[in-house]
Design a protein around this motif. Sequence first.
Motif, PDB file in Angstrom:
ATOM      1  N   CYS A 166      32.144  38.855  64.558  1.00 43.55           N
ATOM      2  CA  CYS A 166      31.454  39.414  65.728  1.00 43.55           C
ATOM      3  C   CYS A 166      31.972  40.798  66.081  1.00 43.55           C
ATOM      4  CB  CYS A 166      31.624  38.490  66.930  1.00 43.55           C
ATOM      5  SG  CYS A 166      30.975  36.831  66.702  1.00 43.55           S
ATOM      6  N   SER A 167      33.280  40.977  66.050  1.00 39.76           N
ATOM      7  CA  SER A 167      33.864  42.277  66.376  1.00 39.76           C
ATOM      8  C   SER A 167      35.184  42.444  65.642  1.00 39.76           C
ATOM      9  CB  SER A 167      34.073  42.422  67.883  1.00 39.76           C
ATOM     10  OG  SER A 167      34.987  41.459  68.363  1.00 39.76           O
ATOM     11  N   ASN A 168      35.507  43.707  65.373  1.00 43.97           N
ATOM     12  CA  ASN A 168      36.700  44.064  64.606  1.00 43.97           C
ATOM     13  C   ASN A 168      37.277  45.312  65.269  1.00 43.97           C
ATOM     14  OD1 ASN A 168      38.626  44.683  62.681  1.00 43.97           O
ATOM     15  ND2 ASN A 168      37.254  44.495  60.928  1.00 43.97           N
ATOM     16  N   THR A 169      38.200  45.117  66.217  1.00 43.18           N
ATOM     17  CA  THR A 169      38.628  46.181  67.114  1.00 43.18           C
ATOM     18  C   THR A 169      40.096  46.514  66.928  1.00 43.18           C
ATOM     19  OG1 THR A 169      37.066  45.307  68.749  1.00 43.18           O
ATOM     20  CG2 THR A 169      38.677  46.919  69.522  1.00 43.18           C
ATOM     21  N   ARG A 170      40.382  47.795  66.798  1.00 48.30           N
ATOM     22  CA  ARG A 170      41.784  48.219  66.767  1.00 48.30           C
ATOM     23  C   ARG A 170      42.342  48.136  68.189  1.00 48.30           C
ATOM     24  NH1 ARG A 170      44.930  53.049  63.611  1.00 48.30           N
ATOM     25  NH2 ARG A 170      46.861  52.939  64.834  1.00 48.30           N
ATOM     26  N   ILE A 171      43.516  47.500  68.348  1.00 48.61           N
ATOM     27  CA  ILE A 171      44.098  47.336  69.676  1.00 48.61           C
ATOM     28  C   ILE A 171      45.433  48.067  69.822  1.00 48.61           C
ATOM     29  CG2 ILE A 171      42.873  45.223  70.267  1.00 48.61           C
ATOM     30  CD1 ILE A 171      45.309  43.610  69.405  1.00 48.61           C
ATOM     31  N   THR A 172      45.793  48.874  68.841  1.00 49.23           N
ATOM     32  CA  THR A 172      46.899  49.821  68.998  1.00 49.23           C
ATOM     33  C   THR A 172      46.295  51.218  69.088  1.00 49.23           C
ATOM     34  OG1 THR A 172      47.149  49.830  66.579  1.00 49.23           O
ATOM     35  CG2 THR A 172      48.676  48.470  67.844  1.00 49.23           C
ATOM     36  N   SER A 173      47.025  52.127  69.710  1.00 53.86           N
ATOM     37  CA  SER A 173      46.497  53.481  69.867  1.00 53.86           C
ATOM     38  C   SER A 173      46.422  54.181  68.520  1.00 53.86           C
ATOM     39  CB  SER A 173      47.383  54.284  70.823  1.00 53.86           C
ATOM     40  OG  SER A 173      48.610  54.607  70.192  1.00 53.86           O
ATOM     41  N   ALA A 174      45.601  55.217  68.458  1.00 51.91           N
ATOM     42  CA  ALA A 174      45.440  55.973  67.214  1.00 51.91           C
ATOM     43  C   ALA A 174      46.732  56.654  66.804  1.00 51.91           C
ATOM     44  CB  ALA A 174      44.326  57.002  67.381  1.00 51.91           C
ATOM     45  N   GLU A 175      47.642  56.895  67.769  1.00 50.36           N
ATOM     46  CA  GLU A 175      48.907  57.558  67.466  1.00 50.36           C
ATOM     47  C   GLU A 175      49.957  56.592  66.925  1.00 50.36           C
ATOM     48  OE1 GLU A 175      47.509  57.744  70.625  1.00 50.36           O
ATOM     49  OE2 GLU A 175      46.390  59.556  70.078  1.00 50.36           O
ATOM     50  N   HIS A 176      49.712  55.298  67.088  1.00 51.17           N
ATOM     51  CA  HIS A 176      50.716  54.332  66.648  1.00 51.17           C
ATOM     52  C   HIS A 176      50.710  54.218  65.126  1.00 51.17           C
ATOM     53  CE1 HIS A 176      53.545  51.110  67.058  1.00 51.17           C
ATOM     54  NE2 HIS A 176      52.771  50.243  66.452  1.00 51.17           N
TER      55      HIS A 176
END
Length: 545
Positions: A166-176
């Motif tokens: 259903c969804s595939n979401t990054r949950i860390t910031s782009a800088e991590h």
Amino acid sequence: MDNLVDESLVVFVCSTTGQGDPPANMKKSWRRMLQKSFPRLEDLCFSVFGLGDSSYAEFNFMAKKLHNRLLGLGAECILTRGLGDDQDDGGMDKELSVWLSKLWPALCSVMPETKKAEVVMDPPDQLLPPLCVVEVLSKPEQNGQNGQSNSHFLPAAELIHRVELCSNTRITSAEHFQDVRHIVFKFLHAPPSYQAGDVVGIAPINTDDNVNSLLQRLNWKAEDYVQVKAVGGHTGDVPIYFNKPISIFDLCKYYLDIMGTPRRYWFELLSHFAEDEDEKERLQYFGSAEGYLDVYSYCNKEKRSYLETLGDFPGVQIPIDRFVEVVPCIRPRLFSISSSQAVDASQLTITVGIVEFKTPYKRERHGLCTSWLAELPAGTQLTVSLQEGGIRLPDPDVPIVMVGPGTGIAPFRAFLQERCAQENVAENVLFVGTRSKAKDYLYGPEFEQLQAQGKLSLHTAFSRDQPHKVYVQTRISEQAKKIADLIVDGNATVYIAGNAKNMPEDVQEALRSALQAHQDMTEAEAKQYLSVMKRTQRLQLDTWA
């Protein structure tokens, strides 16, 4: 195991899973061996080799327990048990080579004269007969499974289920530095039941680029169809692709772990097909007991794959039957379920850290499964398996203390969803460890909301947000009296989940110190108290290397 009483000589090789538990294919036999009615084994000679990893607290626990149980049943040990360690310089082969060199003389010392002639000493210059044959079909035959499913590795049909992403979401910031995903699946048919603490098995597949590189290297045609059969009509436990027409492309894409790291036998096998003398000599050395350190440095430390090693030895042309024989099937990757059916029975979620790293020689590596998952778009349909996990919730009226740095937080999100949907629940205490509140505080808003509602006692350790390092064990020490009282007076269950390297032992040391300081225990008494907690499932670990 029921036939063990009729055997006179058995060599056992076993691994350890979970918290010192037997592997899945040993559980039934082990339960049987522990029964009081299990027969005595005075006529049995045996030896045990354990497949272990010393980064886990219960290193080779099952090999040790099996060895002791056999002795208790009256069996005779003919060779001191071997304890292989994947963390060793040289890996598992270091101890295995020594153990094997002693095994053959030990076997011959107790073997009847009439049987000694049947012992094969694995001569290095002789290629043993193949275990399977690969028939190239005269014309393509359609196979309904080709390219249709990722279910090639999965267990019995009643344990597997079709899901849609259903969804595939990054949950860390782009800088991590690490990409961590929150992935939501929904069941396509009647939702099966699972419990908080269970795991889901997901089958990855190889990329088209890697498959095409392999086919080009070995001069195989992607469109050719083959049928793999076991030698001698063997009908036992064989891969699902056996005895079915399948294209070579699909065989390599969906089934064979071409990006896995080879073991020593791979190089010994390749040496038989090397035309260049220098390559042949190097392969023979890598395949020998004397070369285990160098092959470990070349292969394991650098995480070289079957595909890459073929590129390093261009003069080798391995036949397809031998390739299929030695390259294992792609194995399932198990992920803790980070959701509870108390919230939504039709879905499950996982929390996945995408594996990317550099080797000692700066080669970039990517985890086969996590890299594949990261690219999957919404709407992708998969086949998954549900399996019992290694940790379990107690009754609602029992307090729980959860310690989950990094993605170790995943099963505890499920625990909290489950507990918060129940009534008259005892205290929930959670220790979260990340590098930065702004970059990788996984599910932080959810946990803070539960704390505001009085449903959670939350303690965070952001190790890089201040000049001095702060870890979960630091926060446990700060809450030492509360934790010690919950454990002893409240009969709490404690959970530790995350990387197995140092954290689990550091956390247990903090727990021991808390018991000493606030429950009037000596160091030995505190250590014994935690040992009893483990045996009674009041201290549960879910860790990985």
